[in-house]
Design an enzyme around this catalytic site. Sequence first.
Site, mmCIF file in Angstrom:
data_model
loop_
_atom_site.group_PDB
_atom_site.id
_atom_site.type_symbol
_atom_site.label_atom_id
_atom_site.label_comp_id
_atom_site.label_asym_id
_atom_site.label_seq_id
_atom_site.Cartn_x
_atom_site.Cartn_y
_atom_site.Cartn_z
ATOM 1 N N HIS A 75 -22.772 -32.334 9.430
ATOM 2 C CA HIS A 75 -21.971 -31.172 9.051
ATOM 3 C C HIS A 75 -20.966 -30.955 10.181
ATOM 4 O O HIS A 75 -21.265 -31.279 11.338
ATOM 5 C CB HIS A 75 -22.816 -29.901 8.983
ATOM 6 N N ASP A 78 -22.677 -29.342 13.049
ATOM 7 C CA ASP A 78 -23.691 -30.097 13.802
ATOM 8 C C ASP A 78 -23.054 -30.674 15.064
ATOM 9 O O ASP A 78 -23.722 -30.887 16.074
ATOM 10 C CB ASP A 78 -24.236 -31.283 12.988
ATOM 11 N N MET A 109 -21.353 -40.576 5.779
ATOM 12 C CA MET A 109 -21.263 -39.350 4.982
ATOM 13 C C MET A 109 -21.032 -38.151 5.902
ATOM 14 O O MET A 109 -21.529 -38.116 7.027
ATOM 15 C CB MET A 109 -22.570 -39.170 4.194
ATOM 16 N N GLU A 202 -24.948 -31.935 -4.442
ATOM 17 C CA GLU A 202 -26.400 -31.955 -4.187
ATOM 18 C C GLU A 202 -27.065 -30.737 -4.822
ATOM 19 O O GLU A 202 -26.944 -29.618 -4.314
ATOM 20 C CB GLU A 202 -26.670 -31.977 -2.683
ATOM 21 N N LYS A 204 -30.000 -28.073 -6.055
ATOM 22 C CA LYS A 204 -31.253 -27.507 -5.536
ATOM 23 C C LYS A 204 -31.562 -26.248 -6.340
ATOM 24 O O LYS A 204 -30.646 -25.482 -6.640
ATOM 25 C CB LYS A 204 -31.089 -27.170 -4.049
ATOM 26 N N GLU A 238 -31.782 -34.969 -4.096
ATOM 27 C CA GLU A 238 -32.784 -34.988 -3.024
ATOM 28 C C GLU A 238 -34.188 -34.887 -3.612
ATOM 29 O O GLU A 238 -34.468 -34.016 -4.435
ATOM 30 C CB GLU A 238 -32.533 -33.823 -2.063
ATOM 31 N N HIS A 241 -35.846 -31.417 -3.623
ATOM 32 C CA HIS A 241 -35.267 -30.361 -4.464
ATOM 33 C C HIS A 241 -35.775 -30.438 -5.903
ATOM 34 O O HIS A 241 -36.083 -29.409 -6.505
ATOM 35 C CB HIS A 241 -33.740 -30.425 -4.401
ATOM 36 N N ASP A 266 -30.710 -38.299 -0.950
ATOM 37 C CA ASP A 266 -31.452 -37.684 0.158
ATOM 38 C C ASP A 266 -32.935 -37.951 -0.048
ATOM 39 O O ASP A 266 -33.579 -37.382 -0.939
ATOM 40 C CB ASP A 266 -31.199 -36.166 0.205
ATOM 41 N N ASP A 276 -38.846 -25.579 0.710
ATOM 42 C CA ASP A 276 -38.246 -26.904 0.903
ATOM 43 C C ASP A 276 -38.803 -27.540 2.179
ATOM 44 O O ASP A 276 -38.399 -27.187 3.281
ATOM 45 C CB ASP A 276 -36.722 -26.710 1.012
ATOM 46 N N ASP A 278 -39.005 -30.895 3.229
ATOM 47 C CA ASP A 278 -38.253 -31.982 3.894
ATOM 48 C C ASP A 278 -39.153 -32.866 4.763
ATOM 49 O O ASP A 278 -38.818 -33.187 5.910
ATOM 50 C CB ASP A 278 -37.106 -31.403 4.754
ATOM 51 N N ASP A 308 -32.998 -37.101 4.510
ATOM 52 C CA ASP A 308 -32.728 -35.698 4.795
ATOM 53 C C ASP A 308 -34.082 -35.014 4.996
ATOM 54 O O ASP A 308 -34.593 -34.326 4.116
ATOM 55 C CB ASP A 308 -31.951 -35.038 3.650
HETATM 56 C C1 GLT Z 1 -29.554 -28.606 4.571
HETATM 57 C C2 GLT Z 1 -30.128 -28.806 3.193
HETATM 58 C C3 GLT Z 1 -29.992 -30.189 2.725
HETATM 59 C C4 GLT Z 1 -28.587 -30.631 2.539
HETATM 60 C C5 GLT Z 1 -27.808 -30.657 3.792
HETATM 61 C C6 GLT Z 1 -26.373 -30.936 3.481
HETATM 62 S S1 GLT Z 1 -28.030 -29.306 4.788
HETATM 63 O O1 GLT Z 1 -30.392 -29.159 5.522
HETATM 64 O O2 GLT Z 1 -31.497 -28.413 3.207
HETATM 65 O O3 GLT Z 1 -30.721 -30.448 1.569
HETATM 66 O O4 GLT Z 1 -28.616 -31.963 2.124
HETATM 67 O O5 GLT Z 1 -25.572 -29.812 3.500
HETATM 68 MN MN MN Z 2 -34.363 -30.264 1.383
HETATM 69 MN MN MN Z 3 -30.434 -32.623 1.232
#
Ligand code: GLT
Ligand code: MN
Ligand code: MN
Length: 407
Positions: A75, A78, A109, A202, A204, A238, A241, A266, A276, A278, A308
């Site tokens: 980002h 970042d 990306m 993306e 979610k 992702e 998500h 992702d 979430d 991750d 991600d």
């Molecule tokens: C954030 C989010 C992710 C996205 C990122 C891109 S930022 O961490 O949870 O799923 O992919 O903006």
């Molecule tokens: Mn996530």
């Molecule tokens: Mn993501």
Amino acid sequence: MTATATATPPARAPRPAAETQDAYALRPEHHFTFGLWTVGNPGRDPFGEPTRSALSAPYIVRKLAEIGAYGVNLHDEDLIPRDASASERDTIVRDFRAALDETGLKVPMATTNLFTDPAFRDGAFTSNDPRVRSYALQKAMRSIDLGVELGAETYVFWGGREGTETNAARDPRTAVQWFREALNFLCEYVQSQGYDLKFALEPKPNEPRGDIYLATIGHALAFIYTLDHPDMVGLNPEVAHDTMAGLDFTHGVGQALDAGKLFHIDLNDQKPGRYDQDFRFGAVDPKSAFFLVKLLEDAGYDGMRHFDAHAYRTEDEEGVWDFARGCMRTYLILKEKAERFNADPEIQQILGDLRSRGGGAGERVAFSAQRAEQIKSQTLDLDAIRQQGYAYERLDQLTVELLLGAR
Ligand code: GLT
Ligand code: MN
Ligand code: MN
């Protein structure tokens, strides 16, 4: 019992043989990428402060290169703090680029942070405040410039703040229209600059908003075809998500691939019905991860394998690199399992039997008047069809045994 305080933590068990020598050696050609925000995640959560210190961007670049990654994504924020001056920006970008040049790591990306600044509390492109919508466009254009400067070919839009806690705030049709206007504007911006850049949306379902617009792969896919430049826009789905919403991620990815819209992905892992998480790729549901890897590999997906995800909050920096290696190794292990699945005589026999049931070759049914008549008048042995099972118990058990290393 007495405890002795020691300044240095006890030595850890040695890592397995050097990764470069084992069957799953991690190499740039595998196209594994991580976000600066992923391995750089300091372990903050809504209830607790960071458990790890911040890592500088050039340091992350060197470490990712050392462990065999292909690229690093980011980002705007970042890398460059929101309040940085022009000269600070130049210094930061110069140091980052020096690390990229030195290591050969790429930036495939980039994306914009349209969620941290309190200005985005009601969304960015869909905020009710027109000044915020302008700010979002300004930030996105500047961030696109930075991404392209660093070599990015894909630009992700994750609309984390584009949503509501109450639908009293906004008609959902207005949100869709504003989102569309912003993406149309940015597509034209990219074209006007002569950039070779495609966008990836993306989806979610929720978090951080109570409910987020374009909640699933399906919502986003349908939306793309309402844009002025649908060819420039695809998806960045992702794992976590779709899994949060209890959906089968592999089905969504299959639909995105079929539409030619899987521009990026992702990878991570997640328990259904939670926040979430991750987690490390394959950490929760390796069987689902296997079917995902098999789909990507069978489909010849040639994009980045982006993780991600982030290390558990319990970890120190060593745990972060264990996490990153783990994501990549698991992908390669599952890729090898997919090859075994495709070569396994018993598994392929079952799949072959399914395809040739009743002696049919399973040919496609393109319409013609003659073909319609033929199918209408066909005599099928429905009694036999009704009685015959599909052998999926056996097929699935063989898959499980293959995954567990028993075949
Ligand atoms: C954030 C989010 C992710 C996205 C990122 C891109 S930022 O961490 O949870 O799923 O992919 O903006
Ligand atoms: Mn996530
Ligand atoms: Mn993501």
